[in-house]
Design a protein around this motif. Structure first.
Motif, PDB file in Angstrom:
ATOM      1  N   THR A 246       0.854  -1.179   0.000  1.00  0.00           N
ATOM      2  CA  THR A 246       0.000   0.000   0.000  1.00  0.00           C
ATOM      3  C   THR A 246       0.890   1.228   0.000  1.00  0.00           C
ATOM      4  OG1 THR A 246      -0.047   0.063   2.384  1.00  0.00           O
ATOM      5  CG2 THR A 246      -1.827  -1.139   1.327  1.00  0.00           C
ATOM      6  N   TYR A 247       0.386   2.324  -0.531  1.00  0.00           N
ATOM      7  CA  TYR A 247       1.212   3.533  -0.621  1.00  0.00           C
ATOM      8  C   TYR A 247       1.576   4.054   0.764  1.00  0.00           C
ATOM      9  CZ  TYR A 247      -0.129   3.639  -5.541  1.00  0.00           C
ATOM     10  OH  TYR A 247      -0.319   3.335  -6.846  1.00  0.00           O
ATOM     11  N   SER A 248       0.693   3.823   1.749  1.00  0.00           N
ATOM     12  CA  SER A 248       0.941   4.425   3.059  1.00  0.00           C
ATOM     13  C   SER A 248       2.038   3.732   3.850  1.00  0.00           C
ATOM     14  CB  SER A 248      -0.352   4.439   3.864  1.00  0.00           C
ATOM     15  OG  SER A 248      -0.850   3.130   3.945  1.00  0.00           O
ATOM     16  N   SER A 249       2.555   2.608   3.346  1.00  0.00           N
ATOM     17  CA  SER A 249       3.592   1.915   4.097  1.00  0.00           C
ATOM     18  C   SER A 249       4.946   2.624   4.013  1.00  0.00           C
ATOM     19  CB  SER A 249       3.723   0.471   3.604  1.00  0.00           C
ATOM     20  OG  SER A 249       4.096   0.484   2.245  1.00  0.00           O
ATOM     21  N   ALA A 250       5.053   3.651   3.198  1.00  0.00           N
ATOM     22  CA  ALA A 250       6.345   4.335   3.039  1.00  0.00           C
ATOM     23  C   ALA A 250       6.661   5.219   4.236  1.00  0.00           C
ATOM     24  CB  ALA A 250       6.322   5.189   1.777  1.00  0.00           C
ATOM     25  N   GLN A 251       7.939   5.260   4.583  1.00  0.00           N
ATOM     26  CA  GLN A 251       8.359   6.120   5.684  1.00  0.00           C
ATOM     27  C   GLN A 251       9.053   7.380   5.186  1.00  0.00           C
ATOM     28  OE1 GLN A 251      10.729   3.477   8.017  1.00  0.00           O
ATOM     29  NE2 GLN A 251       8.946   2.520   8.962  1.00  0.00           N
ATOM     30  N   LEU A 252       9.699   7.252   4.045  1.00  0.00           N
ATOM     31  CA  LEU A 252      10.505   8.370   3.552  1.00  0.00           C
ATOM     32  C   LEU A 252       9.860   9.063   2.354  1.00  0.00           C
ATOM     33  CD1 LEU A 252      14.034   6.707   3.798  1.00  0.00           C
ATOM     34  CD2 LEU A 252      12.845   8.094   5.496  1.00  0.00           C
TER      35      LEU A 252
ATOM     36  N   THR B  86       4.152  -0.213  -8.013  1.00  0.00           N
ATOM     37  CA  THR B  86       2.723  -0.273  -7.699  1.00  0.00           C
ATOM     38  C   THR B  86       1.945   0.660  -8.620  1.00  0.00           C
ATOM     39  OG1 THR B  86       3.306  -0.689  -5.405  1.00  0.00           O
ATOM     40  CG2 THR B  86       1.029  -0.071  -5.830  1.00  0.00           C
ATOM     41  N   ALA B  87       2.448   1.896  -8.756  1.00  0.00           N
ATOM     42  CA  ALA B  87       1.768   2.887  -9.595  1.00  0.00           C
ATOM     43  C   ALA B  87       1.675   2.404 -11.040  1.00  0.00           C
ATOM     44  CB  ALA B  87       2.511   4.217  -9.537  1.00  0.00           C
ATOM     45  N   SER B  88       2.709   1.699 -11.456  1.00  0.00           N
ATOM     46  CA  SER B  88       2.757   1.237 -12.842  1.00  0.00           C
ATOM     47  C   SER B  88       1.557   0.355 -13.179  1.00  0.00           C
ATOM     48  CB  SER B  88       4.067   0.482 -13.081  1.00  0.00           C
ATOM     49  OG  SER B  88       4.211   0.161 -14.436  1.00  0.00           O
ATOM     50  N   SER B  89       1.111  -0.450 -12.206  1.00  0.00           N
ATOM     51  CA  SER B  89      -0.008  -1.348 -12.503  1.00  0.00           C
ATOM     52  C   SER B  89      -1.302  -0.930 -11.805  1.00  0.00           C
ATOM     53  CB  SER B  89       0.369  -2.784 -12.122  1.00  0.00           C
ATOM     54  OG  SER B  89       0.701  -2.823 -10.760  1.00  0.00           O
ATOM     55  N   ASP B  90      -1.315   0.245 -11.182  1.00  0.00           N
ATOM     56  CA  ASP B  90      -2.516   0.710 -10.492  1.00  0.00           C
ATOM     57  C   ASP B  90      -3.392   1.511 -11.462  1.00  0.00           C
ATOM     58  OD1 ASP B  90      -4.421   1.943  -8.945  1.00  0.00           O
ATOM     59  OD2 ASP B  90      -3.038   2.732  -7.443  1.00  0.00           O
ATOM     60  N   PRO B  91      -4.603   1.014 -11.761  1.00  0.00           N
ATOM     61  CA  PRO B  91      -5.455   1.714 -12.721  1.00  0.00           C
ATOM     62  C   PRO B  91      -5.910   3.091 -12.244  1.00  0.00           C
ATOM     63  CG  PRO B  91      -6.658  -0.067 -11.670  1.00  0.00           C
ATOM     64  CD  PRO B  91      -5.238  -0.208 -11.231  1.00  0.00           C
ATOM     65  N   ASP B  92      -5.823   3.346 -10.921  1.00  0.00           N
ATOM     66  CA  ASP B  92      -6.189   4.669 -10.415  1.00  0.00           C
ATOM     67  C   ASP B  92      -5.125   5.717 -10.710  1.00  0.00           C
ATOM     68  OD1 ASP B  92      -8.612   3.903  -9.454  1.00  0.00           O
ATOM     69  OD2 ASP B  92      -7.889   3.471  -7.424  1.00  0.00           O
ATOM     70  N   VAL B  93      -3.950   5.259 -11.099  1.00  0.00           N
ATOM     71  CA  VAL B  93      -2.853   6.185 -11.373  1.00  0.00           C
ATOM     72  C   VAL B  93      -2.648   6.293 -12.881  1.00  0.00           C
ATOM     73  CG1 VAL B  93      -0.379   6.641 -11.049  1.00  0.00           C
ATOM     74  CG2 VAL B  93      -1.696   5.569  -9.207  1.00  0.00           C
ATOM     75  N   ARG B  94      -2.683   7.522 -13.383  1.00  0.00           N
ATOM     76  CA  ARG B  94      -2.380   7.725 -14.807  1.00  0.00           C
ATOM     77  C   ARG B  94      -1.127   8.546 -15.007  1.00  0.00           C
ATOM     78  NH1 ARG B  94      -8.471   8.634 -17.308  1.00  0.00           N
ATOM     79  NH2 ARG B  94      -9.308   6.669 -16.495  1.00  0.00           N
ATOM     80  N   VAL B  95      -0.738   9.303 -13.998  1.00  0.00           N
ATOM     81  CA  VAL B  95       0.478  10.117 -14.057  1.00  0.00           C
ATOM     82  C   VAL B  95       1.081  10.167 -12.654  1.00  0.00           C
ATOM     83  CG1 VAL B  95       1.473  12.311 -14.798  1.00  0.00           C
ATOM     84  CG2 VAL B  95      -0.774  11.666 -15.632  1.00  0.00           C
TER      85      VAL B  95
ATOM     86  N   LEU C 135      -7.465   1.155 -16.753  1.00  0.00           N
ATOM     87  CA  LEU C 135      -6.623   0.256 -17.537  1.00  0.00           C
ATOM     88  C   LEU C 135      -6.788  -1.206 -17.168  1.00  0.00           C
ATOM     89  CD1 LEU C 135      -3.354   2.323 -17.753  1.00  0.00           C
ATOM     90  CD2 LEU C 135      -4.704   1.513 -19.687  1.00  0.00           C
ATOM     91  N   SER C 136      -6.884  -1.489 -15.884  1.00  0.00           N
ATOM     92  CA  SER C 136      -7.045  -2.877 -15.474  1.00  0.00           C
ATOM     93  C   SER C 136      -7.691  -2.885 -14.103  1.00  0.00           C
ATOM     94  CB  SER C 136      -5.687  -3.576 -15.411  1.00  0.00           C
ATOM     95  OG  SER C 136      -4.925  -2.981 -14.392  1.00  0.00           O
ATOM     96  N   GLU C 137      -7.906  -4.053 -13.568  1.00  0.00           N
ATOM     97  CA  GLU C 137      -8.658  -4.137 -12.316  1.00  0.00           C
ATOM     98  C   GLU C 137      -7.797  -4.044 -11.050  1.00  0.00           C
ATOM     99  OE1 GLU C 137     -11.909  -3.902 -12.231  1.00  0.00           O
ATOM    100  OE2 GLU C 137     -11.689  -3.672 -14.378  1.00  0.00           O
ATOM    101  N   LYS C 138      -6.494  -4.244 -11.246  1.00  0.00           N
ATOM    102  CA  LYS C 138      -5.599  -4.278 -10.077  1.00  0.00           C
ATOM    103  C   LYS C 138      -5.648  -2.955  -9.324  1.00  0.00           C
ATOM    104  CE  LYS C 138      -1.171  -6.704 -10.221  1.00  0.00           C
ATOM    105  NZ  LYS C 138       0.046  -6.383 -10.924  1.00  0.00           N
ATOM    106  N   LYS C 139      -5.745  -3.016  -8.015  1.00  0.00           N
ATOM    107  CA  LYS C 139      -5.849  -1.785  -7.248  1.00  0.00           C
ATOM    108  C   LYS C 139      -4.856  -1.776  -6.084  1.00  0.00           C
ATOM    109  CE  LYS C 139     -10.541   0.093  -7.547  1.00  0.00           C
ATOM    110  NZ  LYS C 139     -10.359   1.431  -7.919  1.00  0.00           N
ATOM    111  N   ALA C 140      -4.351  -0.600  -5.768  1.00  0.00           N
ATOM    112  CA  ALA C 140      -3.535  -0.471  -4.566  1.00  0.00           C
ATOM    113  C   ALA C 140      -4.236   0.498  -3.634  1.00  0.00           C
ATOM    114  CB  ALA C 140      -2.171   0.061  -4.931  1.00  0.00           C
TER     115      ALA C 140
END
Ligand SMILES: *[C@@H]1O[C@H](CO)[C@@H](O)[C@H](O)[C@H]1NC(C)=O
Ligand SMILES: *[C@@H]1O[C@H](CO)[C@@H](O)[C@H](O)[C@H]1NC(C)=O
Length: 277
Positions: free
Chosen positions: A2-8, A45-54, A270-275
């Motif tokens: 998940t995106y929120s797991s990042a610390q930095l 993750t962003a590469s395959s996340d359909p919610d992300v286009r840029v 683009l696809s169904e995969k979601k993060a």
């Protein structure tokens, strides 16, 4: 993942389909293995996340985008742990490659200092904007190295002034937005020194890209990227094959309908995969 797991890295959707990755490792975003690893995972993750286009890559740190490699981190310069150094180099290279491999266009919003590894990172991005007063340096010769994580491979392909590039890479001297523009490194300089204005501009630009067909923008990044490393003829042949599949997307109909009905077209994800954020 998940995106929120990042610390930095701080992750946010400032607009629909626009993912902001803001590096946040005060005081100067020194490029450490952890930062590299987190960036890499998020880009994948962003590469395959359909919610992300840029994707917009920026920094939350006042001093700038990054001061470069974390020289004091384990493995970086210690001769005792040669293998750790090799592993670290690999991690940092993979992160930079993940920017180029990301299916979604990546826009860099650069401010303050952008040294060494910063140049490697932005040279793998697709669009680069900088703030007034940004200070760049291809710093590696000053620490007795040749730049090792992509600057020397990518900069000649993404910039347009070979003589100036050699001069800057051989001397490690600092340069500002005016020279960055002459070099062809940035497409524009945004007024205002901090990260706010340049990031705002990058997000506005990202919104325009995100309003287009995701199939079209993904294909455009992919084909421009392909052309960089192939002949014109190879590029044309590949594009023909690629578009045979892509022209079947509903996006073409949606785009033309939007055009004729004077309404913003709505494109399917683009696809169904979601993060999750
Ligand atoms: C761009 O090209 C590189 C090298 O061929 C490749 O590794 C990368 O996946 C490509 N990126 C895209 C988005 O096609
Ligand atoms: C390259 O940079 C130099 C020095 O800044 C500049 O005078 C020259 O016009 C540039 N050349 C091109 C082709 O942009």
């Amino acid at each position: 993942m998940t995106y929120s797991s990042a610390q930095l890295i701080r992750c946010e959707f400032p607009a629909e389909h626009v993912l902001l990755l803001a590096m946040n490792r005060p005081p100067v975003n020194a490029y450490s293995d952890q930062l590299a690893r987190e960036l890499q995972l998020h880009l994948e993750t962003a590469s395959s996340d359909p919610d992300v286009r840029v994707v917009v890559l920026s920094s939350d740190v006042e001093k700038g985008f990054t001061a470069g490699l974390d020289l004091f981190a384990t493995g970086t310069l210690s001769h005792k742990s040669a293998d750790a150094a090799r592993t670290a180099l690999h991690i940092r290279q993979r992160c930079v490659s993940a920017i180029q491999a990301c299916d979604k266009p990546v826009i860099a919003a650069v401010h303050g200092i952008c040294f060494g590894a910063g140049l490697d990172l932005i040279s793998a991005c697709d669009v680069r904007l900088c703030a007034e007063g940004t200070v760049f340096s291809i710093k590696e010769v000053d620490i007795g190295l040749a730049a090792d994580i992509g600057s020397l491979q990518r900069l000649p392909r993404v910039t347009s002034n070979a003589s100036l590039l050699y001069e800057l890479a051989l001397t490690a001297r600092t340069f500002g937005p005016a020279e960055a523009e002459k070099l062809g490194l940035v497409s524009r300089t945004v007024t205002g020194k901090g990260f706010e204005r340049v990031r705002h501009e990058a997000i506005e630009l990202a919104k325009v890209v995100a309003s287009k067909s995701p199939v079209a923008t993904l294909s455009t990044k992919h084909l421009l990227n392909y052309s960089r490393e192939h002949t014109v003829q190879e590029g044309l042949q590949y594009t023909q094959a690629w578009n045979m599949g892509m022209v079947q997307a509903n996006d073409v109909t949606a785009a033309i309908q939007g055009f004729t009905m004077k309404k913003p077209p709505v494109f399917e994800p683009l696809s169904e995969k979601k993060a999750k954020l």
